[in-house]
Design a protein around this motif. Structure first.
Motif, mmCIF file in Angstrom:
data_model
loop_
_atom_site.group_PDB
_atom_site.id
_atom_site.type_symbol
_atom_site.label_atom_id
_atom_site.label_comp_id
_atom_site.label_asym_id
_atom_site.label_seq_id
_atom_site.Cartn_x
_atom_site.Cartn_y
_atom_site.Cartn_z
ATOM 1 N N VAL A 256 7.566 -17.759 20.954
ATOM 2 C CA VAL A 256 8.738 -17.718 20.170
ATOM 3 C C VAL A 256 8.599 -17.082 18.821
ATOM 4 C CG1 VAL A 256 9.338 -19.869 21.208
ATOM 5 C CG2 VAL A 256 8.093 -20.222 19.199
ATOM 6 N N SER A 257 7.145 -16.911 18.565
ATOM 7 C CA SER A 257 7.272 -15.949 17.396
ATOM 8 C C SER A 257 5.920 -14.954 17.346
ATOM 9 C CB SER A 257 7.269 -16.782 16.125
ATOM 10 O OG SER A 257 5.974 -17.471 15.962
ATOM 11 N N GLY A 258 5.785 -14.150 16.611
ATOM 12 C CA GLY A 258 4.699 -13.178 16.295
ATOM 13 C C GLY A 258 4.421 -12.833 15.277
ATOM 14 N N ALA A 259 3.333 -12.440 15.023
ATOM 15 C CA ALA A 259 2.760 -12.117 13.436
ATOM 16 C C ALA A 259 1.996 -10.908 13.702
ATOM 17 C CB ALA A 259 2.003 -13.228 12.870
ATOM 18 N N LYS A 260 2.068 -9.825 12.929
ATOM 19 C CA LYS A 260 1.316 -8.513 12.880
ATOM 20 C C LYS A 260 0.326 -8.828 12.084
ATOM 21 C CE LYS A 260 4.222 -4.787 14.130
ATOM 22 N NZ LYS A 260 4.429 -3.378 14.005
ATOM 23 N N VAL A 261 -0.960 -8.740 12.649
ATOM 24 C CA VAL A 261 -2.309 -9.279 11.843
ATOM 25 C C VAL A 261 -3.100 -8.019 11.647
ATOM 26 C CG1 VAL A 261 -2.147 -11.729 12.348
ATOM 27 C CG2 VAL A 261 -3.391 -9.980 13.684
ATOM 28 N N VAL A 262 -4.130 -8.187 10.858
ATOM 29 C CA VAL A 262 -4.865 -6.999 10.714
ATOM 30 C C VAL A 262 -6.687 -7.321 10.786
ATOM 31 C CG1 VAL A 262 -3.855 -4.929 9.634
ATOM 32 C CG2 VAL A 262 -4.850 -6.847 8.273
ATOM 33 N N LYS A 263 -7.459 -6.784 11.436
ATOM 34 C CA LYS A 263 -8.886 -7.418 11.487
ATOM 35 C C LYS A 263 -9.303 -7.343 10.185
ATOM 36 C CE LYS A 263 -11.406 -7.331 15.099
ATOM 37 N NZ LYS A 263 -11.742 -6.328 16.440
ATOM 38 N N LYS A 264 -9.921 -8.494 9.500
ATOM 39 C CA LYS A 264 -10.467 -8.742 8.160
ATOM 40 C C LYS A 264 -11.676 -7.421 7.988
ATOM 41 C CE LYS A 264 -11.662 -13.270 7.985
ATOM 42 N NZ LYS A 264 -11.879 -14.305 7.020
ATOM 43 N N VAL A 265 -11.783 -7.043 6.733
ATOM 44 C CA VAL A 265 -12.964 -5.826 6.601
ATOM 45 C C VAL A 265 -14.127 -6.623 6.102
ATOM 46 C CG1 VAL A 265 -11.331 -4.023 5.757
ATOM 47 C CG2 VAL A 265 -12.043 -5.899 4.049
ATOM 48 N N GLU A 266 -13.817 -7.869 5.735
ATOM 49 C CA GLU A 266 -15.241 -8.465 5.749
ATOM 50 C C GLU A 266 -14.705 -10.214 5.506
ATOM 51 O OE1 GLU A 266 -16.569 -7.686 1.717
ATOM 52 O OE2 GLU A 266 -14.854 -8.335 0.664
ATOM 53 N N PRO A 267 -15.833 -11.078 5.875
ATOM 54 C CA PRO A 267 -15.532 -12.380 6.297
ATOM 55 C C PRO A 267 -14.869 -13.008 5.020
ATOM 56 C CG PRO A 267 -17.782 -11.890 6.867
ATOM 57 C CD PRO A 267 -17.347 -10.729 6.320
ATOM 58 N N GLU A 268 -15.023 -12.596 3.997
ATOM 59 C CA GLU A 268 -14.400 -13.041 2.654
ATOM 60 C C GLU A 268 -13.176 -12.647 2.067
ATOM 61 O OE1 GLU A 268 -17.683 -11.790 2.551
ATOM 62 O OE2 GLU A 268 -18.830 -14.058 2.924
ATOM 63 N N GLU A 269 -12.720 -11.595 3.081
ATOM 64 C CA GLU A 269 -11.521 -10.881 2.428
ATOM 65 C C GLU A 269 -10.465 -11.934 2.197
ATOM 66 O OE1 GLU A 269 -9.734 -7.903 5.112
ATOM 67 O OE2 GLU A 269 -8.004 -7.606 3.582
ATOM 68 N N ARG A 270 -9.823 -11.571 1.267
ATOM 69 C CA ARG A 270 -8.842 -12.661 0.360
ATOM 70 C C ARG A 270 -7.411 -12.408 1.103
ATOM 71 N NH1 ARG A 270 -9.260 -13.727 -5.704
ATOM 72 N NH2 ARG A 270 -11.409 -14.309 -5.789
ATOM 73 N N VAL A 271 -7.376 -12.584 2.354
ATOM 74 C CA VAL A 271 -6.205 -12.730 3.194
ATOM 75 C C VAL A 271 -5.681 -14.134 3.866
ATOM 76 C CG1 VAL A 271 -5.747 -10.404 3.674
ATOM 77 C CG2 VAL A 271 -7.175 -11.623 5.135
ATOM 78 N N GLY A 272 -4.865 -14.458 4.011
ATOM 79 C CA GLY A 272 -4.401 -15.662 4.796
ATOM 80 C C GLY A 272 -4.670 -15.394 6.369
ATOM 81 N N GLU A 285 -5.507 -20.235 3.761
ATOM 82 C CA GLU A 285 -5.731 -19.217 2.975
ATOM 83 C C GLU A 285 -7.276 -19.037 2.937
ATOM 84 O OE1 GLU A 285 -4.000 -17.319 1.526
ATOM 85 O OE2 GLU A 285 -1.958 -18.215 1.904
ATOM 86 N N TYR A 286 -8.030 -18.058 2.495
ATOM 87 C CA TYR A 286 -9.341 -17.634 2.310
ATOM 88 C C TYR A 286 -9.903 -18.830 1.556
ATOM 89 C CZ TYR A 286 -8.287 -16.120 -2.378
ATOM 90 O OH TYR A 286 -8.098 -15.843 -3.784
ATOM 91 N N TYR A 287 -9.555 -19.266 0.368
ATOM 92 C CA TYR A 287 -10.166 -20.454 -0.292
ATOM 93 C C TYR A 287 -9.959 -21.636 0.340
ATOM 94 C CZ TYR A 287 -5.333 -20.906 -1.810
ATOM 95 O OH TYR A 287 -3.996 -21.101 -1.903
ATOM 96 N N GLU A 288 -9.155 -21.996 1.337
ATOM 97 C CA GLU A 288 -9.146 -23.146 1.987
ATOM 98 C C GLU A 288 -10.461 -23.222 3.069
ATOM 99 O OE1 GLU A 288 -4.703 -24.442 2.263
ATOM 100 O OE2 GLU A 288 -5.039 -22.670 3.265
ATOM 101 N N MET A 289 -11.049 -22.121 3.470
ATOM 102 C CA MET A 289 -11.942 -22.108 4.581
ATOM 103 C C MET A 289 -13.124 -22.308 4.058
ATOM 104 S SD MET A 289 -10.417 -18.805 6.551
ATOM 105 C CE MET A 289 -11.720 -18.435 7.594
ATOM 106 N N THR A 290 -14.218 -22.945 4.850
ATOM 107 C CA THR A 290 -15.371 -23.419 4.703
ATOM 108 C C THR A 290 -16.275 -22.137 4.779
ATOM 109 O OG1 THR A 290 -15.791 -24.267 6.863
ATOM 110 C CG2 THR A 290 -14.938 -25.991 5.355
ATOM 111 N N ASN A 291 -17.491 -22.119 4.506
ATOM 112 C CA ASN A 291 -18.480 -21.225 4.679
ATOM 113 C C ASN A 291 -18.549 -20.926 6.127
ATOM 114 O OD1 ASN A 291 -19.288 -19.690 2.563
ATOM 115 N ND2 ASN A 291 -20.683 -21.208 1.678
ATOM 116 N N GLU A 292 -18.783 -22.239 6.766
ATOM 117 C CA GLU A 292 -18.756 -22.104 8.183
ATOM 118 C C GLU A 292 -17.793 -21.296 9.049
ATOM 119 O OE1 GLU A 292 -19.084 -25.492 11.557
ATOM 120 O OE2 GLU A 292 -19.837 -26.086 9.382
ATOM 121 N N MET A 293 -16.619 -21.630 8.441
ATOM 122 C CA MET A 293 -15.529 -21.039 9.054
ATOM 123 C C MET A 293 -15.361 -19.542 8.953
ATOM 124 S SD MET A 293 -12.470 -23.725 8.287
ATOM 125 C CE MET A 293 -11.022 -22.887 8.670
#
Ligand code: UTP
Length: 408
Positions: A256-272, A285-293
């Motif tokens: 019912v919906s789609g989102a255009k996404v890009v592969k992150k350049v590095e694990p810590e990249e500041r993108v949702g 959001e990047y700051y809501e993710m644990t290190n493990e994630m």
């Protein structure tokens, strides 16, 4: 609202400063200030009081994207399905252009920015060029809706008029305005930006559908038979709009919906990152993710949470209508806000000095049944202009445009 009523309500909410210069205003200015006070949504102030505003996240899980390789394999069927939807008039483009682009520091609507070097090429123009390409291939014009705000509506419309809508037929372009919310200082006091003017700012991009409805342009879309809305930001010059492959993939996949996404350049990249939360699509959001994630990998070595959103989404009308009356969260965002100081002088701060209230389109995603993360190649489709220089800037976007063969 009359003066006494305004006095009472401002007292009730501890906001008497709004009437500080009332006696110095002309009759017309007085009426305008009272109108602004009458329109304030006082419930916003309560949000400021909530201790620790970040909300508790539910159970997060990765959500697999359809990646470029698979898209390539299925491109014929996706293209056919997407094109059919466009040719049947089922797809509209919705440009979110109500923001103020404060990071860029450009005092006109952001779409009026000239990205050209040896010739003029405006952001609005490039977006129209992008959609025109699809319209030509489909041999049909695509309805194009533009969300503005009280702050930039007149400039935006005049600009399109002066430039003859960049060759797009005028009857396929419609403007609508989003709502405004008051800005406050760090003590929760609503700021003035003139003796008779409250500091109001656009209330975020999350209200686009309800504003479309309130303004009446939704009726126009329905009348034309639109059922898919491709919404996108004003500042990604490379993005494809009403992209048949993206539309086709979303339809073929039964989403019912789609989102255009890009592969992150590095694990810590500041993108949702698009993922699942309590079984529903969500953006973390990047700051809501644990290190493990951040570092969790799939069997093939790819990151589990690896796709960042680009603010280019496709929504089905039925789902939008279903969620219309659901409450969307309001975010409190720290920003630089021009204000009148104690002496009544207008100050344009160069550091954040208060908060704006915004609803965000990313919260809409979580209200939907599902969402297809659709991978696009970053270098070909992602060049947002947020800043003058550095990351996501005019500079970096120009380089990418040239790499993609767009003459500047
Ligand atoms: P941004 O998040 O970049 O916000 O908007 P902004 O206000 O334009 O810029 P900054 O943060 O002050 O530098 C992403 C997209 O959402 C639109 C913007 O115009 C842009 O296309 N937007 C944002 C709205 O349409 N309305 C808003 O209230 C905010």
């Amino acid at each position: 609202m009359n003066y006494v009523e305004a006095l009472n309500v401002t007292k009730k909410y501890n906001q008497e400063q709004l009437l500080k210069y009332y006696d110095r205003l002309s009759e017309i200015e007085k009426v305008e200030l009272l109108r602004q006070i009458a329109n304030i949504d006082w419930s916003l102030l309560a949000i400021l009081k909530k201790e620790k505003r970040e909300h508790q996240r539910g159970v997060l899980e990765p959500l697999d994207a359809i990646e470029t390789q698979e898209i390539q394999q299925k491109k014929d069927i996706f293209y056919q399905t997407g094109m059919k939807a466009i040719q049947e008039g089922k797809v509209a483009a919705v440009l979110l252009a109500g923001g103020q682009g404060t990071r860029l520091g450009f005092d006109k609507p952001k779409g009026m920015l000239n990205v050209g070097e040896t010739k003029e090429l405006f952001l609005f123009e490039q977006l129209i060029n992008n959609v025109t390409e699809v319209a030509k291939a489909a041999d049909t014009w695509i309805p194009f809706y533009i969300m503005t705000s009280e702050k930039n509506q007149t400039d935006t419309i005049n600009f399109f008029e002066e430039n003859h809508y960049f060759g797009y037929p005028k009857e396929y372009i419609k403007f609508f305005m989003q709502e405004m919310a008051p800005s406050v200082d760090y003590n929760g006091k609503i700021l003035l930006e003139g003796y008779g003017r409250i500091s109001l700012s656009p209330n975020g991009n999350g209200g686009w559908f309800s504003s479309m409805k309130k303004s009446g342009v939704l009726e126009d879309a329905k009348h034309r038979g639109v059922i898919w809305f491709n919404i996108f930001s004003v500042d990604n010059v490379l993005q494809k709009i009403a992209d048949p492959l993206f539309i086709g993939a979303t339809i073929e996949n039964g989403n019912v919906s789609g989102a255009k996404v890009v592969k992150k350049v590095e694990p810590e990249e500041r993108v949702g990152v698009l993922c699942k939360e309590d079984g529903k699509p969500a953006i973390v959001e990047y700051y809501e993710m644990t290190n493990e994630m951040l570092t969790a990998k799939k069997e093939n070595g790819d990151l589990q949470y690896s796709f960042g959103v680009t603010l280019n989404y496709l929504f089905h009308l039925d789902q939008l209508e279903d969620i219309l009356n659901d409450e969307m969260p309001t975010h409190v965002v720290e920003k630089k806000i021009p204000y009148l100081n104690e002496q009544g002088n207008l100050i344009k701060p160069d550091q954040p000095n208060g908060y704006k209230f915004e609803q965000l389109v990313l919260d809409m995603i979580h209200m939907l049944d599902n969402c297809l993360p659709y991978e696009v190649i970053r270098k070909e489709e992602f060049a947002p202009i947020k800043n003058r220089t550095g990351v996501d800037s005019l500079e970096s976007a120009r380089l990418l445009m040239k790499e993609n063969g767009i003459p500047l």
